[in-house]
Each structure stands twice: as structure tokens, then as C-alpha cells.
Write a protein that holds these residues in place. Structure first.
Motif, PDB file in Angstrom:
ATOM      1  N   GLN A  83       0.833  -1.204   0.000  1.00 32.43           N
ATOM      2  CA  GLN A  83       0.000   0.000   0.000  1.00 32.43           C
ATOM      3  C   GLN A  83       0.868   1.256   0.000  1.00 32.43           C
ATOM      4  O   GLN A  83       0.590   2.213  -0.715  1.00 32.43           O
ATOM      5  N   LYS A  84       1.913   1.249   0.819  1.00 32.20           N
ATOM      6  CA  LYS A  84       2.807   2.411   0.898  1.00 32.20           C
ATOM      7  C   LYS A  84       3.513   2.647  -0.428  1.00 32.20           C
ATOM      8  O   LYS A  84       3.639   3.791  -0.881  1.00 32.20           O
ATOM      9  N   GLU A 130       1.022   4.218  -2.888  1.00 30.89           N
ATOM     10  CA  GLU A 130       0.626   5.583  -2.556  1.00 30.89           C
ATOM     11  C   GLU A 130       1.769   6.598  -2.610  1.00 30.89           C
ATOM     12  O   GLU A 130       1.535   7.780  -2.755  1.00 30.89           O
ATOM     13  N   ASP A 131       3.008   6.129  -2.490  1.00 33.22           N
ATOM     14  CA  ASP A 131       4.154   7.025  -2.419  1.00 33.22           C
ATOM     15  C   ASP A 131       4.528   7.531  -3.806  1.00 33.22           C
ATOM     16  O   ASP A 131       4.049   7.038  -4.823  1.00 33.22           O
ATOM     17  N   THR A 132       5.417   8.525  -3.834  1.00 34.02           N
ATOM     18  CA  THR A 132       5.897   9.037  -5.128  1.00 34.02           C
ATOM     19  C   THR A 132       6.891   8.064  -5.748  1.00 34.02           C
ATOM     20  O   THR A 132       7.503   7.247  -5.060  1.00 34.02           O
TER      21      THR A 132
END
Length: 64
Positions: A54-55, A58-60
């Protein structure tokens, strides 16, 4: 004792190798390290992996 799962390239679990924790590098694109003295069940490990995914989503990108 910590173990790591290394993913080089491929589209399935056959592209993942399990080994003891080693040095960073060697052309490995994704490395997952699980310390089974901290994470004591498959369920905890799977939850941690899902949260990490998930991270990543969602992260750049590229990673800073």
C-alpha cells in the motif's frame, strides 16, 4: 534469524529466492527481509507485506 526474499525479474513466485540476509546490491530489484524473532507468524508477515505494498502504491516514484 532474519531471512530475505529476493525478487530479480519475472512474473511469478519462481522469480523469488529465499536466503539469509546479505549485503545490499547484486542486481536485486526488490528485497523483503523478515525477522522471525519479531514477526512470529505468517499472518503478521503477510499483513506487513500488504501494508508495505500500500505504501509503495501511494508514495511518489521514483523513490526519494
Amino acid at each position: 534469524m532474519a531471512k530475505q526474499f529476493d525478487y530479480t525479474r519475472g512474473n511469478d513466485k519462481l522469480a523469488v529466492a529465499k536466503s539469509t540476509v546479505g549485503a545490499i546490491g547484486g542486481g536485486i530489484g526488490v528485497r523483503l527481509i523478515i525477522d522471525d524473532t519479531v514477526v512470529t507468524s505468517k499472518e503478521q508477515a503477510a499483513l506487513g507485506v500488504e501494508i508495505a505494498i500500500q505504501k509503495i502504491i501511494e508514495d511518489t516514484w521514483p523513490l526519494a
